[in-house]
Design a protein around this motif. Structure first.
Motif, PDB file in Angstrom:
ATOM      1  N   SER A  35     154.088  73.556  35.127  1.00  0.00           N
ATOM      2  CA  SER A  35     154.628  74.540  34.188  1.00  0.00           C
ATOM      3  C   SER A  35     154.617  73.968  32.771  1.00  0.00           C
ATOM      4  N   ASP A  36     153.948  74.652  31.859  1.00  0.00           N
ATOM      5  CA  ASP A  36     153.661  74.159  30.513  1.00  0.00           C
ATOM      6  C   ASP A  36     154.670  74.711  29.504  1.00  0.00           C
ATOM      7  N   ALA A  45     146.444  72.644  33.816  1.00  0.00           N
ATOM      8  CA  ALA A  45     147.336  72.040  34.805  1.00  0.00           C
ATOM      9  C   ALA A  45     146.557  71.805  36.109  1.00  0.00           C
ATOM     10  N   VAL A 181     156.517  69.340  30.468  1.00  0.00           N
ATOM     11  CA  VAL A 181     155.945  70.088  31.597  1.00  0.00           C
ATOM     12  C   VAL A 181     156.859  69.848  32.786  1.00  0.00           C
TER      13      VAL A 181
END
Length: 220
Positions: A35-36, A45, A181
């Motif tokens: 998750s950015d 990712a 992240v």
């Protein structure tokens, strides 16, 4: 006679299965950092993995960043992530339970505790920081490696109120951006975990079978 033989066979299968399980080496549960939350984005990712392994009465962590292609990821230390390389929550853990292996050449890594929520990914109570590093892109991609004594995997994989389990502060070689992240989903069990579950069901089934009353039929 058949019933007795069947009971013996079931017991033998259970014993053999438990013996085989005990011979398995410790296996890691692996979480992907996907998750950015980077400003401007950190690219493709997953950005790395978090391997969590039960070793006796403690837990071993290895945080391994992606080395590309397409995305070569390194460590950052920014205010957006409370100047922590890696953050997590834990139940029943105190700071002195955390032992950090010094994997950053010429630098010092240490466990820290507090109410960390600088990046908006939710509150975390523990972190691993480089206390001798500067801020921003550190130019380091070595693993973060540490152990937590007197803990189980369940104790140290507690999601916060936003559902996030771990957060890492990274630099993306793909985009040139830094930021946090996170891992926010459970890992798929490794083969040894499945084996333990299957043997558990087998044992429960065996006990239930042994306790099941046998109906007797008699012709008048």
């Amino acid at each position: 006679m058949r019933s007795s033989l069947r009971n013996v066979l079931l017991a033998a299968i259970t014993i053999c299965g438990v013996g085989a399980l005990s011979a398995l080496p410790a296996r890691a549960i692996v979480f992907d950092l996907t998750s950015d939350h980077c400003t401007g984005g950190c690219g493709t990712a997953p950005f790395g993995t978090v391997d969590v392994t039960q070793v006796g009465t403690g837990v071993h962590f290895v945080v391994d960043l992606a080395n590309g292609p397409p995305n070569a990821v390194g460590w950052a230390q920014t205010g957006a992530a409370d100047f922590q390389l890696f953050k997590f929550n834990a139940t029943g853990v105190v700071l002195t339970d955390i032992s950090v292996i010094q994997t950053f050449a010429g630098q010092t890594l240490a466990g820290q505790t507090g109410a960390f929520n600088g990046d908006g990914t939710g509150t975390f109570s523990f972190g691993i920081a480089c206390i001798t590093c500067g801020n921003g892109n550190l130019g380091i991609s070595s693993n973060v490696d540490f152990t937590i004594a007197n803990a189980t995997i369940a104790d140290v994989t507690v999601a916060n109120a936003l559902g996030n389990i771990f957060v890492a502060d990274i630099f993306s070689g793909q985009t040139g951006n830094t930021g946090p992240v996170d891992a926010h989903v459970g890992a798929v069990p490794e083969p040894s975990t499945w084996a333990m579950m299957i043997l558990g069901f087998l044992g429960i089934g065996f006990v239930a079978y042994r306790r099941k009353p046998v109906s007797a039929f008699r012709l008048a």
